[in-house]
Design a protein around this motif. Structure first.
Motif, PDB file in Angstrom:
ATOM      1  N   ARG A 205       0.743  -1.124   0.158  1.00  0.00           N
ATOM      2  CA  ARG A 205      -0.492   0.234  -0.185  1.00  0.00           C
ATOM      3  C   ARG A 205       0.703   1.191   0.131  1.00  0.00           C
ATOM      4  NH1 ARG A 205      -1.767   2.807   5.121  1.00  0.00           N
ATOM      5  NH2 ARG A 205      -3.374   4.373   4.507  1.00  0.00           N
TER       6      ARG A 205
ATOM      7  N   VAL B 285      -5.752  -0.741  -3.174  1.00  0.00           N
ATOM      8  CA  VAL B 285      -4.368  -0.792  -1.784  1.00  0.00           C
ATOM      9  C   VAL B 285      -5.831  -0.569  -0.758  1.00  0.00           C
ATOM     10  CG1 VAL B 285      -2.271  -1.240  -2.800  1.00  0.00           C
ATOM     11  CG2 VAL B 285      -3.105   1.177  -2.693  1.00  0.00           C
ATOM     12  N   SER B 286      -6.607  -0.305  -1.143  1.00  0.00           N
ATOM     13  CA  SER B 286      -7.739   0.411  -0.034  1.00  0.00           C
ATOM     14  C   SER B 286      -7.754  -1.046   0.687  1.00  0.00           C
ATOM     15  CB  SER B 286      -9.309   0.472  -0.242  1.00  0.00           C
ATOM     16  OG  SER B 286      -9.077   1.311  -0.944  1.00  0.00           O
TER      17      SER B 286
ATOM     18  N   ARG C  42       0.879   3.440  -3.198  1.00  0.00           N
ATOM     19  CA  ARG C  42       0.277   5.206  -3.408  1.00  0.00           C
ATOM     20  C   ARG C  42       0.803   6.293  -3.100  1.00  0.00           C
ATOM     21  NH1 ARG C  42      -5.161   4.688   1.518  1.00  0.00           N
ATOM     22  NH2 ARG C  42      -6.348   3.417  -0.181  1.00  0.00           N
TER      23      ARG C  42
END
Lengths: 323, 323, 323, 323
Positions: free
Chosen positions: C21, C57-58, C25
């Motif tokens: 993640r 990637v939430s 991000r």
């Protein structure tokens, strides 16, 4: 030095028992007679002092709270109270003290030494991680994981209902719990006393989330944030934001103080307890044992009380990139 | 019956995903085409309806919340709203519904059937365990264990500081969470809506504890208790009790809704989901699947809505003996 | 650099998802196009490469395992395999790699760079904490806490039955998990590959415990200890000790790899992921990002592979005092 | 009846302490003098009998293990041993017993009564849930949740590596733990002693999973399954299956016995403890207290020992539909 007494003072923190165990077993290892004072300075004044052997601290490394109990003492703030405490220590032959607590505890210990020359070495016991002279304090890692577990649970509900949750965590003067639980919990916004963040800043972050189709958001608010408690912040946001949102507030409260300590806290507490005891034996006084960069150091009480521990601003930068 | 849709409605509860999985895999097993409606009746009205296959419900049995999301729908309370919902179901060829929720959900389903003859079987999804027709509801066991874990943590602090803690747990009309978390947490007193307990009763229990040298106490207050919220009860006690005590209040709040479901909740949810689906296939309608004495039964929505589930008074008697 | 791909390789570790993640991000924040390679080098060879955006990637920061899956690849050890991998990267326009894994992973990356000049920056993903160049690796803190939780549970039984338990924990070449879980679990003896401890040493510790009326004991054995696996060590002890004892053996096994990462691991993984990405952008290659004394550093793959990380011998000394 | 002693015997189970607490506080409530026997029948023979008051059982409701310790006693199987036990009870004036344990414990109690007319009422304390006369036994719910937590963790790894895991859980003669942890853990196959399932059956289930693109699978094996232990079953499967799979085996072992009891187990244990005590007061003997369909009942030891508790076959049917 022959007889050393250990006590816990101020708010309890997970790991205090592991620290007591390390102090006691360390002391026995070096041939000392070890004692425990019940309820901090109050117990010292009343002479509530008991001998501790190796078995006294068996099977406590995993327990939250403190077997020696804790209290705040108004009487110890008076010269008369401290004199009574000194008389009790003398009566028990105590010639050294280990104090597990925070700044209030250390302030008392320093005054006490100046008056009666009984030396104290401190161990930093507070979940808030707001003590200068150590990277982490006893109970902080456990408190963060407890808060994180709660955040994970609340996210289940936030996601299921497309809600914005404002979650208040502990930390009166310090945003450490908020920052670490917020980053690890994937919070959209984190409000801490160390950094000025306005309601407008939060609103703009939440709006940016909506634009990226985020349907739920978590905002972490440290209890000491200058924008107010979580409920107040939530009210301000509700009044400012111009999209319809379902906002909820929850305050994690006292669960953050309890529970079985994490591995990290048990090891840290053990190192600090043994380190404080060995420091006392080596002539240290009016200092707090701490771990900085994995090394044991001693910091004068005066510095732990007056100096401000800074928050790692790189973590804040990271939080804003990852949300 | 060829196409069945499942949805979750009302407050989310741990185990809803396990229930959805059972409905979907059960339906596929019997040769049905399965669908999910997103956000309950709101999604039905908007046509937010998606096909579900076996993989859609993989790896969700352990997750809290609901992958189908949940919402309360004002529009579905109007005839126009329900007509839109019906049109959407027709457009998707749905001829049967499984509703996971509580009384509000079932009330809507019954009216909907009377107007449009699409049958619904319900599964009891609410952490409060306040539904007649089943011994336990989806999420109750998990919520109780979450509350218990918090009580255990708070007791660490209560013991360390000789405090009385007032802990508020969920349960607007029902004392089930309070009773079970209170008994298992060893609470000294448990205040629930089903039983009239006055402030004086609580005070006399707390005093009896002091007399037995109990230095700390836990009082559990169900949010729906007629003496008020935990904070109010605590205020009243403080004003009444004539010994000096340190009283704290904490509200466990939304953590009780989330988290990975317990084994009990996953099995219960699976049985209720499969049972609801098999009931629908066998011609049931306007009923809720429930487990009573380990047997699957179906209770008319009318009864689940109007009849009151009684609390086991033997547990209350036990609580007063064991404290 | 415009297109960067991230992958996980070797044994999975809790926190790998938090790291993925942060890489993704972070990359998006700097304007890159981000990709994920499924199943490590195997997926690279097969072209199993997918685009990743912010939502990909939430809601993974709290999940164990790795959403990109992991595998060991024999084919990538051959020049033909690596050529295929290169061709696939070229086809997707990938000009930089982030590898989350251990020494095997980094060895492959270095050879690959020498052949094809596609730079890789690594992040240390292994529960064993056996990588030079970082104080802690991704998953280590979670694995220790999982082992500790098991030790706490087993102590309940050991105490109730006056037994000696031999508990095997993971760590083929490294005693880190054994040492930290052993100290925090209050183990009487800890056997690790880094330190020669004979069966006689263990017996004398256990006997000293008996003399102090300890009725139960816990011995932690790292899987790579030279005295053998826990079962072998237990057999040797049984044959040596001359008092009647009830000895049990348990191997904690694969539970140590899974579970939701701790706060510490999520923050560490995020810092390492973002740090690896930023390093790659700044021209780093053939290095592993690490955190040493709370500072981000980069260590050449060559050093992480060839240099041995030392265990903190002060902790071993402490363990022998506190038991 | 004036003096009653309680003891725990056989393997320890989470909830035994909650049961002891209920027996003791219940006895005190009814005006009895209460005693505890340390280490079961062994302690009875040695006269290891201590008085218990309300505070003796404070703060234990949440603890695993048993504060009275447990043991298996060979000497009590002899007439001489039992005579010694009787003499000790007489010396302490004990005229009634509460035995928390399983069938071995109850067999001893029945013989003892026939010889010496001291009545015993039992409470079912075993994690295996294999006692006739109660829906659930003390410790079962906790053991299932501990096993489930492990299964959830292992699934993280299984999924990340596309593996088949064989997980052995406790249950020598009973598949209860396997069945409930397997269903709640979403296991693809569950092997229990009560149902004949061949290696071929398992292979066909696993193959069907591959066909549906399942990349990982979990097989739960009860330790008492007739196909052998998990490692043997895994070997047989490996030899039979004709697709390349990565198979791993893990045995959860003794962690299943320990840990803080769940809410369910604490309430069940409390009800059984109080129920056993009240039964004894009301003249019951040679019976075990149990909860069937939420009602307290007493079943003769003879039946609990000779009758076989059946597994709910509807759950097995459900498992095969949901996998």
């Amino acid at each position: 030095m022959k007889r050393v007494a250990v006590f816990t003072s101020g708010g309890d923190a997970p790991g205090m028992n592991a620290c007591i165990r390390a102090v006691v077993r360390g002391g026995l290892h070096y041939g000392l007679e070890m004692f425990g004072i019940i309820r901090g300075y109050n117990g010292m004044i009343k002479g509530d002092i008991i001998p501790l052997n190796s078995q006294s601290v068996s099977n406590i490394v995993q327990r939250g709270g403190t077997i020696l109990k804790s209290a705040r003492s108004k009487e110890f703030m008076t010269p008369e109270g401290r004199k009574k405490g000194y008389d009790q220590l003398k009566a028990h032959g105590i010639d050294g003290l280990i104090a597990i607590g925070g700044n209030g505890t250390f302030t008392g210990a320093e005054i006490f030494f100046n008056e009666f020359q009984i030396p104290t070495v401190g161990a930093p016991g507070t979940i808030d991680n707001d003590l200068y002279g150590t990277d982490y304090t006893i109970g902080f890692d456990t408190a963060v994981n407890t808060a994180l577990d709660a955040i994970d649970k609340i996210r289940d509900t936030a996601d299921s209902h497309d809600r914005i949750f404002f979650i208040e965590v502990m930390g009166r003067d310090s945003g450490y719990i908020a920052m670490q639980s917020g980053i690890s919990g994937g919070a959209e916004s984190i409000l801490i006393p160390e950094e000025r963040q306005t309601v407008e800043d939060v609103v703009s972050v939440l709006k940016a989330g909506f634009d990226r189709k985020k349907s739920s958001s978590i905002v972490i608010v440290a209890e000491g944030d200058e924008e107010g408690h979580a409920a107040e912040v939530a009210e301000k946001i509700k009044a400012t934001i111009d999209v319809p949102v379902d906002i909820r507030v929850t305050n994690l409260g006292h669960i953050q103080r309890g529970g079985s300590p994490t591995a990290y806290d048990r090891i840290l507490s053990s190192r600090l307890g043994l380190g404080a005891l060995e420091g006392l034996l080596n002539g240290q006084k009016n200092v707090m044992a701490g771990i900085v960069n994995d090394e044991l150091i001693y910091t004068p009480f005066h510095d732990t009380i007056t100096k401000k521990k800074l928050i790692n601003s790189d973590l804040l930068r990271m939080a804003s990139i990852l949300r």
